[in-house]
Motif scaffolding. Structure first.
Motif, mmCIF file in Angstrom:
data_model
loop_
_atom_site.group_PDB
_atom_site.id
_atom_site.type_symbol
_atom_site.label_atom_id
_atom_site.label_comp_id
_atom_site.label_asym_id
_atom_site.label_seq_id
_atom_site.Cartn_x
_atom_site.Cartn_y
_atom_site.Cartn_z
ATOM 1 N N THR A 25 0.807 -1.080 0.115
ATOM 2 C CA THR A 25 0.081 -0.086 -0.104
ATOM 3 C C THR A 25 0.795 1.048 -0.148
ATOM 4 N N GLU A 26 0.505 2.296 -0.156
ATOM 5 C CA GLU A 26 1.213 3.658 -0.011
ATOM 6 C C GLU A 26 1.023 3.990 1.554
ATOM 7 N N PRO A 27 2.574 4.603 2.014
ATOM 8 C CA PRO A 27 2.375 5.200 3.081
ATOM 9 C C PRO A 27 1.459 6.552 3.257
ATOM 10 N N VAL A 28 0.935 6.648 4.698
ATOM 11 C CA VAL A 28 0.099 7.745 5.137
ATOM 12 C C VAL A 28 0.917 8.585 6.004
ATOM 13 N N ALA A 29 0.741 9.906 5.584
ATOM 14 C CA ALA A 29 1.526 10.687 6.408
ATOM 15 C C ALA A 29 0.941 11.361 7.494
ATOM 16 N N VAL A 30 1.416 11.561 8.543
ATOM 17 C CA VAL A 30 0.572 12.199 9.830
ATOM 18 C C VAL A 30 0.269 13.660 9.513
ATOM 19 N N ARG A 31 -0.764 14.034 9.893
ATOM 20 C CA ARG A 31 -1.368 15.395 9.489
ATOM 21 C C ARG A 31 -1.612 15.932 10.943
#
Length: 544
Positions: free
Chosen positions: A186-192
């Motif tokens: 999957t694609e990484p998810v950035a912290v918002r």
């Protein structure tokens, strides 16, 4: 004739595709971004894939039963002010944990719970150990639950779960994850950056401030959301600014005001008529971070004394909605109190009468058992003011209010739910989060047996916890409550006697040191030794 225009090179229009990683690596990186490096769990087969190549910067804290796991994670989250991460096993594991999930809901504890699920390919065949309605099982005691439609969506679901858990009013959430999802790419998810607090409406706060300034004899009722929201010092300033007497709300799970303060008035019981009686003489009641009010038995009549009005500052809109009277401002407690402190100074009021001094608990005559008051009075004399008490002894709590005062912020934790089995493991979580603090687990004999396995985790982690078991050999709270339901003195109440439990042997069997004290003359030395122990120590105290 129009000239042909050559298209730009493909590399200038098409960005390089993001690097794909496994769901497991994406989730672990996301947790790092949230400041989470501890996983609490009791694993089953459907969770094993998460732990492949388990990274060195994470700690796995094992509990020997799922309810224990959630209790440890609850204490840890409350003490760190960040969501904890929990890993449970499918339907059976979540079912075991539900008692303390309910408590986490009542405690407003931020917690991301993941539950294993069988592989997606065999879900149509009702496989062994799957969860048929995984998202429904924990309701209504989670803020949100999800089983992602695709494996690739698991990191996004974890991110959403974290933001929801941390949004006030905080609470637990659950994500069900099939076993074969962890290896998918999957694609990484950035912290918002997502705001977790909301400022109360300034107009409503102004109305509350005007009423507070105009009152002649104000009272403040404090609740657990004050310490949860780190508003202790602001509330002390507000009380001193108005010379307002301060009461603790019924069934509050945290300490929210110094109990040796000149303005401290005491504790409100969970009974309507008694609350009205104790608040008599006040013309304005301001409940901060607390329901107004929590009742335990049926009552009748008004909710406030005659001539009094009510205002409330609460982070939970559902609590504001059911409060029967008064004005309610909804939003972050600390921000709301800070805004009230920015108002012009009110007129000076005289100090209210001080709280009556408590009596001194005397040692028992020779050969008789100690009173709970004598034990707690002795503990108060010996413990450091910054030591942390994690309590679960319903019978002892009213006695504790008189003989074991809490003096500093974040030094007292108990369950807001009334559900037993929380504090033994919660002490483990608090001790993990506060490694420099001495943690004291003050537990009733009956309460301890709901989650005695927590002793093993405390021993394995070598945590500085002193467990004090107040052993009166019965479910005393039930026996004392029985007259409400028509029981007469001397009537037999079934299922309330607890005999022949050897708590020292149980402690030693879980890897903890243990000792027993029956003689009041030996209590002080026994408590000093237990409090000085560098690791977990269980002291069983036989009381009347």
């Amino acid at each position: 004739m129009q000239a042909d225009i050559a298209p730009p090179p493909a590399t200038s229009l098409t960005a390089a595709p993001p690097q794909r990683v496994s769901v497991r690596d994406a989730v672990l990186d996301l947790l790092r971004g949230f400041g989470i490096h501890t996983i609490f769990g009791n694993p089953g087969s459907t969770e094993l894939a998460l732990f492949l190549d388990f990274p060195d910067d994470f700690q796995y804290v094992l509990g020997l039963q799922e309810s224990v796991v959630v209790g440890m994670a609850d204490g840890y989250a409350q003490a760190t002010h960040n969501a904890s991460f929990v890993n449970l096993h499918s339907a059976a594991g979540v079912g075991h944990a539900m008692g303390n999930i309910f408590t986490a809901h009542k405690n407003r504890t931020p917690m991301v719970i993941t539950a294993g699920q069988q592989a997606r390919a065999i879900l149509p065949f009702d496989p062994f150990l799957f969860s048929g309605q995984a998202t429904e099982l924990p309701k209504p005691y989670v803020k949100w639950s999800c089983e992602p439609a695709r494996a690739e969506d698991v990191p996004l679901a974890i991110a959403r779960a974290y933001y929801i858990a941390m949004q006030e009013p905080r609470g637990p959430v659950l994500v069900s994850i099939p076993a074969d999802d962890w290896e998918r790419l999957t694609e990484p998810v950035a912290v918002r950056e997502v705001a977790h607090t909301m400022r109360p409406d300034p107009v409503t706060l102004a109305h509350i401030g005007d009423a507070l300034d105009a009152s002649q004899r104000p009272a403040i009722v404090v609740g657990a959301a004050i310490d949860r929201g780190q508003a202790w010092s602001e509330v002390v300033q507000l009380a001193e600014r108005h010379n307002a007497r301060v009461w603790v709300a019924p069934m509050s799970g945290r300490c929210s005001f110094p109990e040796d303060h000149r303005l401290f008035a005491g504790f409100l019981p969970a009974m309507r008529e008694k609350i009205v009686q104790l608040l008599g003489g006040h013309d304005f009641v301001f409940a901060i971070g607390a329901p107004a009010f929590t009742y335990h038995v049926e009552g009748a009549g008004p909710h406030l004394p005659a001539g009094a009005t009510l205002a409330q500052l609460i982070e939970d809109p559902s609590v504001a909605a059911w409060t029967p009277v008064g004005t309610a401002a909804v939003g972050n407690i600390r921000l709301g109190v800070q805004e009230l402190l920015q108002r012009p100074a009110p007129r000076t009021r005289a100090l209210p009468p001080p709280r009556a001094a408590r009596s001194v608990a005397l040692p028992p005559p020779a050969g008789e058992r100690m009173s709970c008051a004598f034990v707690l009075q002795t503990l108060a004399e010996l413990r450091a003011p910054d030591s942390v008490v994690v309590e679960e002894s319903p019978t002892a709590r009213p006695v504790m209010h008189g003989y074991l005062p809490m003096l500093q912020s974040e030094t007292f934790y108990t369950m807001c739910s009334g559900g037993l089995g929380w504090s033994m493991p919660a002490a483990v979580g608090v001790a993990l989060a506060k490694p420099q603090a001495k943690v004291i687990g003050l537990i009733g004999d009956g309460s301890s047996m709901y989650s005695i396995q927590a002793l093993w985790s405390a021993a394995q982690l070598k945590l500085p916890i002193t467990y004090i078991i107040l052993n009166n050999r019965r479910y005393a709270a039930l026996q004392e409550f029985a007259p409400v339901f028509g029981f007469q003195p001397g009537d037999k109440l079934q299922g309330t006697d607890l005999r022949d439990i050897d708590f020292v042997a149980l402690a030693q069997g879980h890897g903890c040191q243990g000792a027993r004290v029956t003689d009041a003359t030996q209590l002080r030395d026994a408590l000093q030794a237990a409090l000085a122990a560098p690791g977990p120590f269980l002291l069983e105290v036989e009381i009347a």
